[in-house]
Design a protein around this motif. Structure first.
Motif, short mmCIF file in Angstrom:
data_model
loop_
_atom_site.label_atom_id
_atom_site.label_comp_id
_atom_site.label_asym_id
_atom_site.label_seq_id
_atom_site.Cartn_x
_atom_site.Cartn_y
_atom_site.Cartn_z
N LEU A 51 1.85 -32.35 29.15
CA LEU A 51 1.35 -33.68 28.86
C LEU A 51 -0.01 -33.86 29.54
CD1 LEU A 51 4.63 -35.76 29.40
CD2 LEU A 51 3.64 -34.96 27.23
N ILE A 52 -0.99 -34.30 28.80
CA ILE A 52 -2.36 -34.45 29.31
C ILE A 52 -2.68 -35.94 29.32
CG2 ILE A 52 -4.78 -33.86 28.98
CD1 ILE A 52 -3.80 -31.40 27.38
N GLY A 53 -3.03 -36.45 30.49
CA GLY A 53 -3.38 -37.86 30.62
C GLY A 53 -4.88 -38.07 30.64
N HIS A 54 -5.35 -38.81 31.63
CA HIS A 54 -6.78 -39.07 31.82
C HIS A 54 -7.14 -38.68 33.25
CE1 HIS A 54 -6.15 -41.36 28.17
NE2 HIS A 54 -5.33 -42.17 28.81
N PHE A 55 -8.44 -38.53 33.51
CA PHE A 55 -8.91 -38.23 34.87
C PHE A 55 -9.77 -39.41 35.31
CE2 PHE A 55 -11.39 -36.17 38.19
CZ PHE A 55 -10.42 -35.40 38.83
N ILE A 56 -9.20 -40.26 36.12
CA ILE A 56 -9.87 -41.52 36.51
C ILE A 56 -9.78 -41.67 38.02
CG2 ILE A 56 -9.86 -44.04 36.29
CD1 ILE A 56 -8.63 -43.70 33.52
N GLY A 57 -10.94 -41.94 38.63
CA GLY A 57 -10.97 -42.17 40.06
C GLY A 57 -10.58 -40.96 40.88
N GLY A 58 -10.83 -39.76 40.35
CA GLY A 58 -10.58 -38.55 41.11
C GLY A 58 -9.18 -37.98 40.97
N ARG A 59 -8.39 -38.45 40.02
CA ARG A 59 -7.04 -37.89 39.85
C ARG A 59 -6.61 -38.06 38.39
NH1 ARG A 59 -2.87 -41.82 40.25
NH2 ARG A 59 -3.71 -43.92 40.55
N GLU A 60 -5.67 -37.21 37.98
CA GLU A 60 -5.12 -37.34 36.64
C GLU A 60 -4.10 -38.48 36.63
OE1 GLU A 60 -2.99 -34.82 33.02
OE2 GLU A 60 -3.69 -33.77 34.81
N VAL A 61 -4.23 -39.36 35.66
CA VAL A 61 -3.32 -40.50 35.54
C VAL A 61 -2.68 -40.47 34.16
CG1 VAL A 61 -4.60 -41.91 37.18
CG2 VAL A 61 -5.16 -42.05 34.76
N LYS A 62 -1.45 -40.89 34.09
CA LYS A 62 -0.73 -40.93 32.82
C LYS A 62 -1.22 -42.09 31.98
CE LYS A 62 3.96 -41.18 30.91
NZ LYS A 62 3.60 -40.24 29.84
N GLY A 63 -1.29 -41.87 30.68
CA GLY A 63 -1.69 -42.94 29.79
C GLY A 63 -0.63 -44.03 29.68
N THR A 64 -1.06 -45.22 29.31
CA THR A 64 -0.14 -46.35 29.21
C THR A 64 -0.04 -46.90 27.80
OG1 THR A 64 -1.92 -47.91 29.78
CG2 THR A 64 -0.61 -47.02 31.61
N SER A 65 -0.79 -46.32 26.85
CA SER A 65 -0.82 -46.89 25.50
C SER A 65 0.46 -46.60 24.72
CB SER A 65 -2.02 -46.33 24.73
OG SER A 65 -1.83 -44.96 24.43
N GLY A 66 1.17 -45.54 25.09
CA GLY A 66 2.31 -45.11 24.29
C GLY A 66 1.91 -44.29 23.08
N ARG A 67 0.61 -44.09 22.89
CA ARG A 67 0.12 -43.29 21.76
C ARG A 67 -0.33 -41.92 22.28
NH1 ARG A 67 -4.25 -44.53 18.88
NH2 ARG A 67 -5.32 -45.45 20.69
N THR A 68 0.01 -40.89 21.54
CA THR A 68 -0.41 -39.53 21.90
C THR A 68 -0.89 -38.79 20.66
OG1 THR A 68 1.81 -38.61 21.59
CG2 THR A 68 1.24 -39.40 23.82
N ALA A 69 -1.57 -37.69 20.89
CA ALA A 69 -1.98 -36.78 19.81
C ALA A 69 -1.49 -35.39 20.14
CB ALA A 69 -3.50 -36.79 19.64
N ASP A 70 -1.16 -34.62 19.11
CA ASP A 70 -0.73 -33.24 19.30
C ASP A 70 -1.93 -32.34 19.58
OD1 ASP A 70 1.93 -33.90 18.83
OD2 ASP A 70 1.79 -33.46 16.68
#
Length: 498
Positions: free
Chosen positions: A3-22
Motif C-alpha cells: 500500500l502506497i500512501g503520501h509523503f508529507i512532513g518527512g514521513r509516509e502517511v496513509k491516505g484518508t480519501s478511501g480511494r485508491t488506484a491499482d
C-alpha cells in the motif's frame, strides 16, 4: 499487497480519501500495489507543511542547501540497482533503460549543485550620483510539479532539484501508475538531510491536480504529459496567478537525406523509435526519407530490424524493450494500428500478435512499421505513444523540412546527413524546439535546457538548465543612495540618473 500512501512532513502517511488506484506490474499484468488518491484536504496538509518549512530553508545559505543534494547523489548511487528494479517493475521499461532514466535525472541534480553561482545577482556602482543598484534572486516559496508515468525518476528530479536548490519547498504529484520511485526519492532526500516538509509527495488523480492549481499558496507549477492536459493546466494556473511551464505531446520526425549513412540511420531509428516501447516524448515516431531511392533503401534495411526486435520482461537485461505501462495503453496503441490500416497506410511489420512466453498476461506488443503514411492520416497527426514507426516519403528536401515545421507538435526533430550545409540550414529553419544532427533523441545536456514549441510546450521558460533558475526564483532590484549631507529639495519630475 503493498500500500502506497503520501509523503508529507518527512514521513509516509496513509491516505484518508478511501480511494485508491491499482499499480500494475506490466510484464506480468498483475496488480502489485495500491496507491492512495489524495483529497483536496490532503493536498492542503502538504502545502501547510511546505509553507511552514520553507522560510528557514530559503534563508539557509546556498552552499548548505547544495550539500544536501550532494549527499542525495551519494544515496541514489548507493541504491541505484534497487531503484532501477522498482522502476522497471512499475513502468515496464527494461533495467538498462530504467538506469538511464535515473541517470538523466541525476545529471540535473548535478547541475543544481551550481546554485551558489547561478543565483548570484548583479551590481552596478555609481549608476547615478551616489547611487548603486543591485539585484538578487529569491525563492518563490511553495512550488509544485505534476509528472508523468514514462519517466518516474528523471522528470521528478528535473523538477524538484532546481526548485529546492533555489530555496523553495516542493509539492510533487507523480503519476499514480508508477509512484514507487518518486516516494523513494523523497525518502532519500530526507536521509540526505533535507528538512521535513521541503519535499512532499502527494499521490492522486485529477482531484489532486485541481487542488494544486487552485491552492493560493502554490506560486508555480510544472507539468509534463499530454498536450490537452498541458494546455488545461497552463490556462488554469494562469487564471489563479501562478507561473506555469507545461510540456505536452510530440510527433518527432527523423529526416533521412540521400547521403545519410543508412546503417547508422537504421540503428538510430530502431533505438529511438522502439526503445521504452515508444513511451517517450522524444521518441522518433516519423521517419522521412527524401526521395524514392532513399525510401526504398531505408525500408529494405528497416523491415528486418523491426521484425527481429527482442521484446522481453523488464528484468531481462538483453531485451530491446519491454511491455507498455497498462492494458489501456496497449489497447490504445493497437487501436491506432487499426486506424492506420483503415486510412490506407501499408503495415510493413505487424507486431500486434506478439505474446511473451511465460508472461501471457503482460502488456506486450511487438514493433509495428507503417510505410506510405501521408500527413492527412490520424496516425501521422496524433501521438501514438507506442512501438509504432511511420514512414512518410518526401519528394525533396523542402517537403521534408515542411513536415515537422508545419506539424502541430514541435518537440524534437533529427536530420541524418553527411552534408554540413544541409544540416546547418535545417537546424536554422526547422520550426521545432530541439534539433538533432545525426542524433536521434536530441535531449540537451543538463546545463542547457529542455523544451518543445507549438503544442509541445506552454509557457515562456523551459525545464532545467538556466531557465529552471529563472522559473523558480523572482528577481528583486534595489536602488540605494546614502545621504551625503547635501539637501537637494523635493523633486517632482520622474527620477533620472542625471
Amino acid at each position: 499487497m503493498r500500500l502506497i500512501g503520501h509523503f508529507i512532513g518527512g514521513r509516509e502517511v496513509k491516505g484518508t480519501s478511501g480511494r485508491t488506484a491499482d499499480v500494475f506490474e506490466p510484464m506480468t499484468g498483475m496488480v502489485q500495489a495500491k496507491v492512495d488518491l489524495a483529497t483536496k484536504a490532503e493536498l492542503r496538509a502538504a502545502v501547510e507543511n511546505a509553507k511552514a518549512a520553507q522560510p528557514e530553508w530559503g534563508a539557509t545559505n546556498p552552499q548548505r542547501r547544495v550539500r544536501v543534494l550532494m549527499k542525495f547523489l551519494e544515496l541514489v548511487a548507493r541504491d541505484n540497482d534497487a531503484l532501477a528494479e522498482l522502476l522497471a517493475r512499475e513502468h515496464g521499461k527494461t533495467l538498462p533503460d530504467a538506469k538511464g532514466d535515473i541517470l538523466r535525472g541525476v545529471e540535473v541534480v548535478e547541475f543544481a549543485l551550481g546554485i551558489p553561482q547561478l543565483m548570484k545577482g548583479e551590481y552596478t556602482e555609481g549608476a547615478g550620483p551616489g547611487i548603486d543598484i543591485y539585484s538578487m534572486r529569491q525563492p518563490l516559496g511553495v512550488v509544485a510539479g505534476i509528472t508523468p508515468f514514462n519517466f518516474p525518476a528523471m522528470i521528478p528530479m528535473w523538477k524538484f532539484a532546481p526548485a529546492i536548490a533555489c530555496g523553495n519547498a516542493f509539492i510533487l504529484k507523480p503519476s499514480e501508475r508508477d509512484p514507487g520511485v518518486p516516494m523513494r526519492l523523497a525518502e532519500l532526500m530526507l536521509e540526505a538531510g533535507l528538512p521535513p516538509g521541503i519535499l512532499n509527495v502527494v499521490n492522486g488523480d485529477k482531484e489532486a491536480v485541481d487542488a494544486i492549481l487552485d491552492d493560493p499558496d502554490i506560486r508555480a507549477v510544472g507539468f509534463v504529459g499530454s498536450s490537452p492536459i498541458a494546455q488545461y493546466i497552463y490556462e488554469r494556473a494562469a487564471a489563479t496567478g501562478k507561473r506555469a511551464q507545461c510540456f505536452g505531446g510530440a510527433k518527432n520526425h527523423a529526416i533521412i537525406m540521400p547521403d545519410a549513412d543508412m546503417d547508422q540511420t537504421v540503428d538510430a531509428l530502431v533505438g529511438a523509435g522502439y526503445g521504452a516501447a515508444g513511451e517517450r516524448c522524444m521518441a522518433v515516431s516519423v521517419a522521412v526519407p527524401v526521395g524514392k531511392t532513399t525510401a526504398d533503401r531505408l525500408m529494405e534495411k528497416l523491415i528486418p530490424r523491426v521484425e527481429n526486435l527482442k521484446i522481453g520482461p523488464s528484468i531481462d537485461p538483453t531485451a530491446d524493450f519491454g511491455p507498455l505501462v497498462t492494458k489501456e495503453a496497449l489497447n490504445r496503441v493497437r487501436n491506432y494500428v487499426e486506424i492506420g490500416i483503415k486510412e490506407g497506410a501499408k503495415l510493413a511489420v505487424d507486431g500486434r500478435g506478439f505474446k511473451m512466453q511465460g508472461y501471457e498476461n503482460g502488456f506486450y506488443m511487438g514493433g509495428c512499421l507503417f510505410d506510405n503514411v501521408t500527413k492527412d492520416m490520424r496516425i501521422y497527426k496524433e501521438e501514438i505513444f507506442g512501438p509504432v514507426l511511420s514512414v512518410v516519403r518526401a519528394h525533396d528536401y523542402d517537403e521534408a523540412l515542411r513536415l515537422p515545421s508545419e506539424h502541430d507538435y514541435g518537440n524534437g526533430v533529427a536530420i541524418f546527413t553527411r552534408d554540413g550545409d544541409a544540416a546547418r540550414d535545417f537546424a536554422a529553419r526547422v520550426n521545432v524546439g530541439m534539433v538533432g544532427i545525426n542524433v536521434p533523441i536530441p535531449v540537451p545536456v543538463a546545463y542547457y535546457t529542455f523544451g518543445g514549441w507549438k503544442r509541445s510546450g506552454f509557457g515562456d521558460l523551459n525545464q532545467y538548465g538556466p531557465d529552471s533558475v529563472r522559473f523558480y526564483t523572482k528577481t528583486k532590484t534595489v536602488t540605494s543612495r546614502w545621504p551625503s549631507g547635501v539637501k537637494e529639495g523635493a523633486e517632482f519630475s520622474i527620477p533620472t540618473m542625471k
